[in-house]
Design a protein around this motif. Structure first.
Motif, PDB file in Angstrom:
ATOM      1  N   ALA A 289       0.844  -1.200   0.000  1.00 42.08           N
ATOM      2  CA  ALA A 289       0.000   0.000   0.000  1.00 42.08           C
ATOM      3  C   ALA A 289       0.875   1.243   0.000  1.00 42.08           C
ATOM      4  O   ALA A 289       2.061   1.180   0.337  1.00 42.08           O
ATOM      5  CB  ALA A 289      -0.909  -0.013   1.219  1.00 42.08           C
ATOM      6  N   PRO A 290       0.335   2.396  -0.364  1.00 43.68           N
ATOM      7  CA  PRO A 290       1.120   3.634  -0.307  1.00 43.68           C
ATOM      8  C   PRO A 290       1.676   3.862   1.093  1.00 43.68           C
ATOM      9  O   PRO A 290       0.974   3.616   2.085  1.00 43.68           O
ATOM     10  CB  PRO A 290       0.093   4.714  -0.677  1.00 43.68           C
ATOM     11  CG  PRO A 290      -0.952   4.000  -1.471  1.00 43.68           C
ATOM     12  CD  PRO A 290      -1.028   2.625  -0.903  1.00 43.68           C
ATOM     13  N   PRO A 291       2.894   4.316   1.221  1.00 43.52           N
ATOM     14  CA  PRO A 291       3.509   4.479   2.549  1.00 43.52           C
ATOM     15  C   PRO A 291       2.754   5.451   3.441  1.00 43.52           C
ATOM     16  O   PRO A 291       2.840   5.361   4.665  1.00 43.52           O
ATOM     17  CB  PRO A 291       4.922   4.984   2.230  1.00 43.52           C
ATOM     18  CG  PRO A 291       4.858   5.496   0.822  1.00 43.52           C
ATOM     19  CD  PRO A 291       3.823   4.684   0.131  1.00 43.52           C
ATOM     20  N   GLU A 292       1.996   6.388   2.834  1.00 42.42           N
ATOM     21  CA  GLU A 292       1.252   7.348   3.653  1.00 42.42           C
ATOM     22  C   GLU A 292       0.209   6.681   4.544  1.00 42.42           C
ATOM     23  O   GLU A 292      -0.183   7.223   5.582  1.00 42.42           O
ATOM     24  CB  GLU A 292       0.545   8.383   2.765  1.00 42.42           C
ATOM     25  CG  GLU A 292       1.479   9.291   1.994  1.00 42.42           C
ATOM     26  CD  GLU A 292       1.808   8.739   0.615  1.00 42.42           C
ATOM     27  OE1 GLU A 292       2.111   9.550  -0.285  1.00 42.42           O
ATOM     28  OE2 GLU A 292       1.763   7.504   0.432  1.00 42.42           O
ATOM     29  N   LEU A 293      -0.248   5.500   4.145  1.00 40.42           N
ATOM     30  CA  LEU A 293      -1.249   4.805   4.959  1.00 40.42           C
ATOM     31  C   LEU A 293      -0.658   4.284   6.264  1.00 40.42           C
ATOM     32  O   LEU A 293      -1.381   4.039   7.228  1.00 40.42           O
ATOM     33  CB  LEU A 293      -1.856   3.638   4.167  1.00 40.42           C
ATOM     34  CG  LEU A 293      -2.880   3.991   3.092  1.00 40.42           C
ATOM     35  CD1 LEU A 293      -3.404   2.726   2.430  1.00 40.42           C
ATOM     36  CD2 LEU A 293      -4.036   4.788   3.676  1.00 40.42           C
ATOM     37  N   GLY A 294       0.651   4.107   6.287  1.00 40.09           N
ATOM     38  CA  GLY A 294       1.292   3.611   7.501  1.00 40.09           C
ATOM     39  C   GLY A 294       0.937   2.161   7.766  1.00 40.09           C
ATOM     40  O   GLY A 294       0.559   1.407   6.865  1.00 40.09           O
ATOM     41  N   SER A 295       1.045   1.756   9.021  1.00 44.58           N
ATOM     42  CA  SER A 295       0.736   0.377   9.397  1.00 44.58           C
ATOM     43  C   SER A 295      -0.655   0.311  10.009  1.00 44.58           C
ATOM     44  O   SER A 295      -1.215   1.316  10.444  1.00 44.58           O
ATOM     45  CB  SER A 295       1.762  -0.152  10.396  1.00 44.58           C
ATOM     46  OG  SER A 295       1.751   0.631  11.578  1.00 44.58           O
TER      47      SER A 295
END
Length: 346
Positions: A289-295
């Motif tokens: 997923a896009p890194p902006e979504l985080g964990s």
């Protein structure tokens, strides 16, 4: 000196301060427990983790304690906090008080035996926990409490869920949305990467990761009704980023996700453990997923009214054990992924 039964003290500028009688000082057992952990750990963040509370909540409690006790209690020394002289004195005093209070409940704790207990337990849990979390919890509960009736329920709308937690109709929440209520006890369980699941012939299936722009342009499948976006880990995080994805299809439960994905051009966002479970049973492709979504962060929530309950403490310990096992798997996966990244660079 006294005036109206209140003690009079003076500021350095000689103006009198009328202190309330001791029974009105506001220092209750909850604040004493927070004070004890703060003085022991000398860290607001570590104290918050140990107490199952948010860091802002513990910071606010420290501010209140300073006001009540008239002392900073913890002061900065370089990069760390250290107790003041008054704080060091209070640590021993508060330890003794809490030991005496806990002793009141020792007889109750001794009477609780999960192997013999017959009560009913209800847990609200995020649906995506189903295939990789709940079976192991169920295994431990059946081993340790074979006479209990245990019900796992899908999380309803937010207001209903928290009302039932407050009233005692449910015992525990296992959630994963970004903004849980701060007035509840919280303990972190698991951090998992977010990934997209899709058909192997999907146009994006060959990508290692997507940009946020690409992600938002896709047609998404969601098992969370539009009315429950507040407790959606994906849409809740997107709302924090002032973004919104296009949900083209919703299903009422997670078991319908794989067959729908297999026959459509939709993509499904989930935690890596659940996504890998799907991919092990059907030919699906996984894309970061896009890194902006985080964990995706999983945690337990419970009400203050059951914090000291022997049964609820035991129940939380069972969930923590399962989370520990899963954290071990996540760590192993992260190491393998790092090894692969290094090999790709070499």
């Amino acid at each position: 000196m006294s005036a109206g039964g209140s003690e009079v003290r003076y500021r350095e500028d000689e103006r009198p301060i009328f202190m309330q009688p001791h029974h009105d000082h506001g220092l209750d057992v909850r604040l004493m427990r927070i004070l004890h952990v703060l003085l022991t750990e000398c860290s607001v963040s570590r104290a918050a983790d140990l107490l199952g509370q948010s860091q802002p909540g513990v910071s606010q409690a420290l501010k209140r304690l300073r006001e009540i006790l008239g002392d900073p209690l913890l002061v900065r020394s370089g990069s760390k906090l250290v107790p003041t002289e008054r704080g060091s004195e209070l640590l021993g005093q508060v330890s003794g008080i809490l030991m005496a209070i806990d002793g009141i409940f020792e007889s109750e704790a001794e009477t609780f035996d999960p192997a013999e207990d017959t009560r009913a337990i209800r847990i609200y849990a995020a649906n995506c926990l189903g295939t990789f979390f709940m079976p192991r919890i169920g295994e431990l509960l059946r081993q340790e409490a074979p006479n209990m009736m245990v019900s796992f329920c899908a999380t309803p709308v937010e207001r209903e869920m928290f009302n039932e937690l407050e009233s005692g109709d449910i015992d525990l929440i296992i959630g994963n949305w970004p903004m849980p209520r701060e007035n509840l006890r919280l303990a972190p369980l698991l951090d998992a990467d977010m990934v997209l699941v899709m058909r192997p012939d999907h146009p994006m299936a060959g990508r290692s990761a997507l940009t946020m722009e690409e992600y938002l342009g896709l047609a998404h499948l969601s098992p969370t009704p539009h009315t429950s976006a507040a407790i959606s880990p994906v849409d809740g995080r997107l709302a924090q980023l002032d973004c919104k994805r296009r949900i083209a299809f919703t299903v009422p439960e997670f078991t319908l996700v794989p067959p729908v994905l297999a026959r459509t051009d939709l993509v499904f966002t989930s935690s890596r453990p659940f996504a890998e479970q799907m991919a092990s049973q059907a030919p699906f492709a996984l894309v970061e997923a896009p890194p902006e979504l985080g964990s995706m962060k999983f945690y337990m929530l419970w009400h203050e009214r059951v914090h000291q309950s022997p049964c609820n403490r035991w129940l939380r310990s069972v969930v923590r054990r399962v989370a520990g096992e899963l954290n071990g798997l996540e760590t192993l996966h992260s190491r393998k992924k790092s090894d692969l990244d290094i090999k790709a660079i070499l």
